[in-house]
Design a protein around this motif. Sequence first.
Motif, PDB file in Angstrom:
ATOM      1  N   SER B 311       0.841  -1.200   0.000  1.00  0.00           N
ATOM      2  CA  SER B 311       0.000   0.000   0.000  1.00  0.00           C
ATOM      3  C   SER B 311       0.873   1.245   0.000  1.00  0.00           C
ATOM      4  O   SER B 311       1.783   1.374   0.821  1.00  0.00           O
ATOM      5  CB  SER B 311      -0.905   0.007   1.241  1.00  0.00           C
ATOM      6  N   PRO B 388      -1.164  -3.884   4.903  1.00  0.00           N
ATOM      7  CA  PRO B 388      -2.448  -3.418   5.443  1.00  0.00           C
ATOM      8  C   PRO B 388      -3.638  -4.090   4.778  1.00  0.00           C
ATOM      9  O   PRO B 388      -4.695  -4.185   5.376  1.00  0.00           O
ATOM     10  CB  PRO B 388      -2.435  -1.914   5.144  1.00  0.00           C
ATOM     11  N   VAL B 389      -3.432  -4.542   3.525  1.00  0.00           N
ATOM     12  CA  VAL B 389      -4.544  -5.143   2.788  1.00  0.00           C
ATOM     13  C   VAL B 389      -4.161  -6.571   2.447  1.00  0.00           C
ATOM     14  O   VAL B 389      -3.167  -6.819   1.769  1.00  0.00           O
ATOM     15  CB  VAL B 389      -4.821  -4.352   1.490  1.00  0.00           C
ATOM     16  N   SER B 390      -4.937  -7.507   2.945  1.00  0.00           N
ATOM     17  CA  SER B 390      -4.654  -8.913   2.688  1.00  0.00           C
ATOM     18  C   SER B 390      -5.901  -9.715   3.032  1.00  0.00           C
ATOM     19  O   SER B 390      -7.004  -9.171   3.024  1.00  0.00           O
ATOM     20  CB  SER B 390      -3.445  -9.338   3.533  1.00  0.00           C
ATOM     21  N   GLY B 391      -5.718 -10.997   3.339  1.00  0.00           N
ATOM     22  CA  GLY B 391      -6.884 -11.829   3.671  1.00  0.00           C
ATOM     23  C   GLY B 391      -7.315 -12.625   2.463  1.00  0.00           C
ATOM     24  O   GLY B 391      -6.468 -13.066   1.661  1.00  0.00           O
ATOM     25  N   GLU B 392      -8.645 -12.790   2.295  1.00  0.00           N
ATOM     26  CA  GLU B 392      -9.190 -13.621   1.220  1.00  0.00           C
ATOM     27  C   GLU B 392      -8.581 -13.267  -0.136  1.00  0.00           C
ATOM     28  O   GLU B 392      -8.507 -12.108  -0.520  1.00  0.00           O
ATOM     29  CB  GLU B 392     -10.717 -13.467   1.162  1.00  0.00           C
ATOM     30  N   TYR B 394      -5.499 -13.619  -0.939  1.00  0.00           N
ATOM     31  CA  TYR B 394      -4.060 -13.432  -0.782  1.00  0.00           C
ATOM     32  C   TYR B 394      -3.438 -14.680  -0.161  1.00  0.00           C
ATOM     33  O   TYR B 394      -4.009 -15.263   0.762  1.00  0.00           O
ATOM     34  CB  TYR B 394      -3.761 -12.251   0.145  1.00  0.00           C
ATOM     35  N   PRO B 419      -2.654  -5.098  10.153  1.00  0.00           N
ATOM     36  CA  PRO B 419      -3.826  -4.842  10.995  1.00  0.00           C
ATOM     37  C   PRO B 419      -4.742  -6.051  11.177  1.00  0.00           C
ATOM     38  O   PRO B 419      -5.410  -6.161  12.200  1.00  0.00           O
ATOM     39  CB  PRO B 419      -4.562  -3.708  10.258  1.00  0.00           C
ATOM     40  N   GLN B 420      -4.799  -6.952  10.194  1.00  0.00           N
ATOM     41  CA  GLN B 420      -5.769  -8.049  10.284  1.00  0.00           C
ATOM     42  C   GLN B 420      -5.259  -9.157  11.202  1.00  0.00           C
ATOM     43  O   GLN B 420      -4.192  -9.740  10.951  1.00  0.00           O
ATOM     44  CB  GLN B 420      -6.048  -8.615   8.891  1.00  0.00           C
ATOM     45  N   PRO B 421      -6.031  -9.480  12.239  1.00  0.00           N
ATOM     46  CA  PRO B 421      -5.559 -10.444  13.246  1.00  0.00           C
ATOM     47  C   PRO B 421      -5.111 -11.778  12.647  1.00  0.00           C
ATOM     48  O   PRO B 421      -4.081 -12.314  13.041  1.00  0.00           O
ATOM     49  CB  PRO B 421      -6.772 -10.624  14.165  1.00  0.00           C
ATOM     50  N   LYS B 422      -5.867 -12.330  11.705  1.00  0.00           N
ATOM     51  CA  LYS B 422      -5.505 -13.680  11.243  1.00  0.00           C
ATOM     52  C   LYS B 422      -4.234 -13.645  10.396  1.00  0.00           C
ATOM     53  O   LYS B 422      -3.433 -14.582  10.426  1.00  0.00           O
ATOM     54  CB  LYS B 422      -6.672 -14.347  10.508  1.00  0.00           C
ATOM     55  N   ARG B 424      -1.864 -11.362  10.823  1.00  0.00           N
ATOM     56  CA  ARG B 424      -0.815 -11.097  11.818  1.00  0.00           C
ATOM     57  C   ARG B 424      -0.424 -12.402  12.514  1.00  0.00           C
ATOM     58  O   ARG B 424       0.755 -12.670  12.744  1.00  0.00           O
ATOM     59  CB  ARG B 424      -1.317 -10.060  12.819  1.00  0.00           C
TER      60      ARG B 424
END
Lengths: 689, 689
Positions: B311, B388-392, B394, B419-422, B424
């Motif tokens: 980002s 800062p941007v991730s998750g599903e 990624y 920032p995203q707990p999972k 991290r």
Amino acid sequence: MTIDRLLNPASVAIIGASDNPNKIGGRPIRFMRMFGFQGEIYPINPARTEVQGLKAYKSVSDLPQTPDAAIIAVAGAAVKEAVAACAELGVGAAVIMASGFGETGAAGKALEQEMRAIAHKAGMRLIGPNSLGVANFGNGAVLSFATMFLEAAPADGPVACISQSGAMSVVPYGLLRERGIGVRHVHSTGNDVDVTVSELAISVVQDPDIRLVLLYLESLSDPANLAEAARLAHARGVRLIAVKSGRSDDGRRAAASHTGAIATSDRLVDTFFEKIGIWRATGTADLVDCAELYLKAAPPRGRNLAIVSNSGATCVLSADAAEREGFQLARLGDATVANLREILPEFAATVNPIDITAALLSNSGLFGQVLPALGADDAVDALIVGIPVSGEGYDYPRFARDARDFVDRFAIPLVAAIPQPKVRAAFTELGIPCFPTDEQAVTALGRFTRHHEQIAAAASREAFVPKALPDRASRVLDESRSLAILEEYGIACMRRRLCSDLDQALAFLRSNGGPVVLKACSAEIPHKSDHGLVRTHLSTEEDVARAYDDITARVKAGGWEISGILIGEMVRGERELVIGGHIDPHFGPVVMVGDGGELVEAMPDNILLLPPFTREEVAAQLAKLRLAPMFEEIRGRIRIDRESVVEAVMAAGAIMQDRRIRSLDMNPLIADAEGLVAVDALVEECVAS
Amino acid sequence: MTIDRLLNPASVAIIGASDNPNKIGGRPIRFMRMFGFQGEIYPINPARTEVQGLKAYKSVSDLPQTPDAAIIAVAGAAVKEAVAACAELGVGAAVIMASGFGETGAAGKALEQEMRAIAHKAGMRLIGPNSLGVANFGNGAVLSFATMFLEAAPADGPVACISQSGAMSVVPYGLLRERGIGVRHVHSTGNDVDVTVSELAISVVQDPDIRLVLLYLESLSDPANLAEAARLAHARGVRLIAVKSGRSDDGRRAAASHTGAIATSDRLVDTFFEKIGIWRATGTADLVDCAELYLKAAPPRGRNLAIVSNSGATCVLSADAAEREGFQLARLGDATVANLREILPEFAATVNPIDITAALLSNSGLFGQVLPALGADDAVDALIVGIPVSGEGYDYPRFARDARDFVDRFAIPLVAAIPQPKVRAAFTELGIPCFPTDEQAVTALGRFTRHHEQIAAAASREAFVPKALPDRASRVLDESRSLAILEEYGIACMRRRLCSDLDQALAFLRSNGGPVVLKACSAEIPHKSDHGLVRTHLSTEEDVARAYDDITARVKAGGWEISGILIGEMVRGERELVIGGHIDPHFGPVVMVGDGGELVEAMPDNILLLPPFTREEVAAQLAKLRLAPMFEEIRGRIRIDRESVVEAVMAAGAIMQDRRIRSLDMNPLIADAEGLVAVDALVEECVAS
């Protein structure tokens, strides 16, 4: 109104609609249906008759009605075509998600401007390009492809996140959702070619359910809109917090020679935000950390803090943090102390901070007795409750209920500091703002209080409207003419005479007495003393004659144009101050005041002000100077008259609002208990071009 | 060695053992069995034959062997009896849990001292009273009744928490355990009547499995032990972080008139901690927040930071935070930049900060390629990875593995901001230090780096041993004699003469030329200028005569004893500095140096030093002064010679280590590019009593 059509649309078209719910053109459809959008969704896809189970249209012109908003999920050349089609139809606003425009260079920028022109001609507004989208969870109008909405489940609530950056629209959202705080608006403006963050803020603060608006800005192109958003927000009790990034770049931009340049534009952002009552957060954590206070605590009413804990260490640490944050420990009334003596065991501390000790273990009712006793004491403006030790054996659900009762009964902010998650949860569930540690709790309360004070000050003044001013041609005036302008505005200047020969200088010495100062008077030479063109402490005619000849010789050698040799009284005082002014292209006139003399840049101590300003505002800012103690008497002798400084700053404000003046530099002004005298000045005057 | 018997006991007696596992006398038994203590547990309870299933004894004298440690869980008068019984038997150490001693007043204090005397006579050590206990999860010797061990399940690990306060021993423990960090030692010394936090630290830093020791101190009674703990810790690569609370109280203690008093004892704590390489945390959060870096990151190797993120906003925010923390952005080598150009898409930024953009979504291998490219560049000292941007969608487990590979290959600290707990969690599980936001990550790295620098500086010097010095009777010397002592130590002083009549003064003026200064020379009058007893800028014989008469008259009127009138040259320079010294009762000699003149207290800018110190140490501290820019040339003209200041501070250090001197105040010293000249001084000399 078109922004309202965007955020509360009756119908949304998706140009480039995808059947794949995870593609950019598929996600918004998935989201709007998932999050309860009740309006019409019109997928546009010439290759399909149906998209995600919805009837698809070949183009926007085929739609049964004109959609309020359109999502442009196509890329490349198709974007401009889509913008044109929407504009023609009378769409309210279009969200352009594709990247590859302004951020790639001049051609991209030009294309953005073309699209903007097409839209504006039709009264349509554009979001983006390079926008992650806009999302309103109040009505399910989620015109966004943010993955974060799948990661942290949305819940409608009183918060809005508005950001240029896509990441910084969803990161605060995610952090708040993790803490169970509902977020209604999540908007990203991307390349900001048309609708800005500030414009969205104006719209969002008028949403009656919104209490807190978090902004992320990388540029501040339309400060007037931001000021208007702040004004509307204050009137409605909505709080604005903003990260404006790029401090470090801006910090480097400081120019060396000119006074106005000391005002780096980043410091000006600080000044502007404070003036309009927006809290400037340092980063993402700082942006979201105090949200619970803003949403759940009573408004701060002062700086007298009471601290209650079942641990002596927490009392000490909280008191340390309180001093750091500018709180005083509330001096409890006699009745309160007597009351606490009744309630608490003998070995507890009944002065603030109040250590209720481990007695809490055997008497779970202590908080329920102590808190109302403190609430009833007018000396208490705010309350920190620290429970570092609890859990098994403690009736902490009762502690939480007692805190809730306090909050319901008294208009006093209460913040809890509780390290254990399950105990903290008991408080959080009852709506008590809660932090893991005492320092975090006190720091948050301190910052909440400061913001409140800033808003109160901003609301007490006429609303500030920054006026962008085009730069104009100007010329520097020499010292003699510069000082004359200051005198026009009531600023005291040294007695002086502009001499064209030595006899005039000697006559001045004879009539005024010594010591005197001699300077070359010229609009050409910015740092005269660097060139040996300033001679001070001249007491005798010989001194003056020698200095006069020497300066004349140096001027000749330097080839400078001068308007004469200025002779003036030597003004003695306690401190050299500086007052400067310049025109900022975004904010308009700016005034700077602070410690003066030759170290003004090497050891800066100054503050910035945006005219128009009030005397109270100037005095409040002067109090932030490192040299502020000099406004009070030091060692029975040394003092600078604050009122004279305030008057001079007011005058500088008036000068800088006089559109004939482009910049102003009074350095030094000699200050003491009697007043303030300008002994050197440089004014830049605008010229007709 | 007795402390070792306490922390690694073969047998533990519990005096006042309770069958109820939640009473003070029952908890330790429950805990030792619960947490795997392999030694003998001896419940002492005259009323029972069995306690919690263990054989109980009537008294310690009935035990089959002498226990290494005893827990005294009785209260009131029984405590002293228990201490005596343990002492007689030869117990190594006793932990007194009961409160109601020193904290209740003089009688309690006296009782504490009696118990201490009884113990010491027998070579036994005491912990407490008012101690929550000591706990070693390495061997299950949990001689503690802390409820927190039921709230946050213990796990052995490389951290120790040692605290005077019970709460502040378990709160850091709880916060670390929540984050999955193992904690071996949790000790609370309570009223600190015998064994101190520092002594326990000396013992604990020698535990080969310990890497990080967290301290909470409310008093600093034995700084020499703390210094010794730090010395041992540095030698073993163990890091010490401490909260020393009570800043705000100490801040108030500043006395006004004496230079040494500017050194509030709390600032001296800062100086002391920095000198011995202990990081002083501001509070609980600050105490524990960087634990992962200390335990898992490579040691810092410099201040050139590389930033990588998907980002752009994170890049900007991280760069802002980096500047705030004193990092430079690493200038990547040409080879690295070329390499990054190969790896990254065209629109990515290949200069630092590196924005790998949303391309990460489609190319999960980007981190795995970019990170080693940066690791191979010698310009990179540390790395921030922001996601800062991730998750599903990624492949973030792969990102975490790529970060882990980097950590395994390169001795460069890497800190992630996620920032995203999972997401991290995926990094944390692989041992990557991780914070929710970029500012937190950069701030933590900055503080970790500063601490490392402090330790390196401390380790490069001879170990500092603070020496408590008893206060001694003293007398103030007059200015003439004070300056003479400074000259003995090589400090340049103004040319001067102590005159007993006007003729001597006029003779000085004639031989030295003017302008001169005239002052009453007296040991009685601390602020001579406040009484009109200092006259400056005297150029003519008339000036001198008039001033001489006037000062003489004022002295007479004031009834002061003077040793003469001091005439001296007027020394001109760029800045007035101050150097002072005093004897601190706990730390011994202290030297202060900073901005001088009349505003020394109203606008303080000074630093403290604990002798002995090195030239490098002085120079490093001088760099922290606000006036430090003056050590470099300003506007081509203004400069203070740093070396002269360093020399004068070294001399002041030598003077303050001369046991004849009690305090020292040189104000002002006139500084410029040529050197430093003392023009006023006050020395307090110890007298035989």
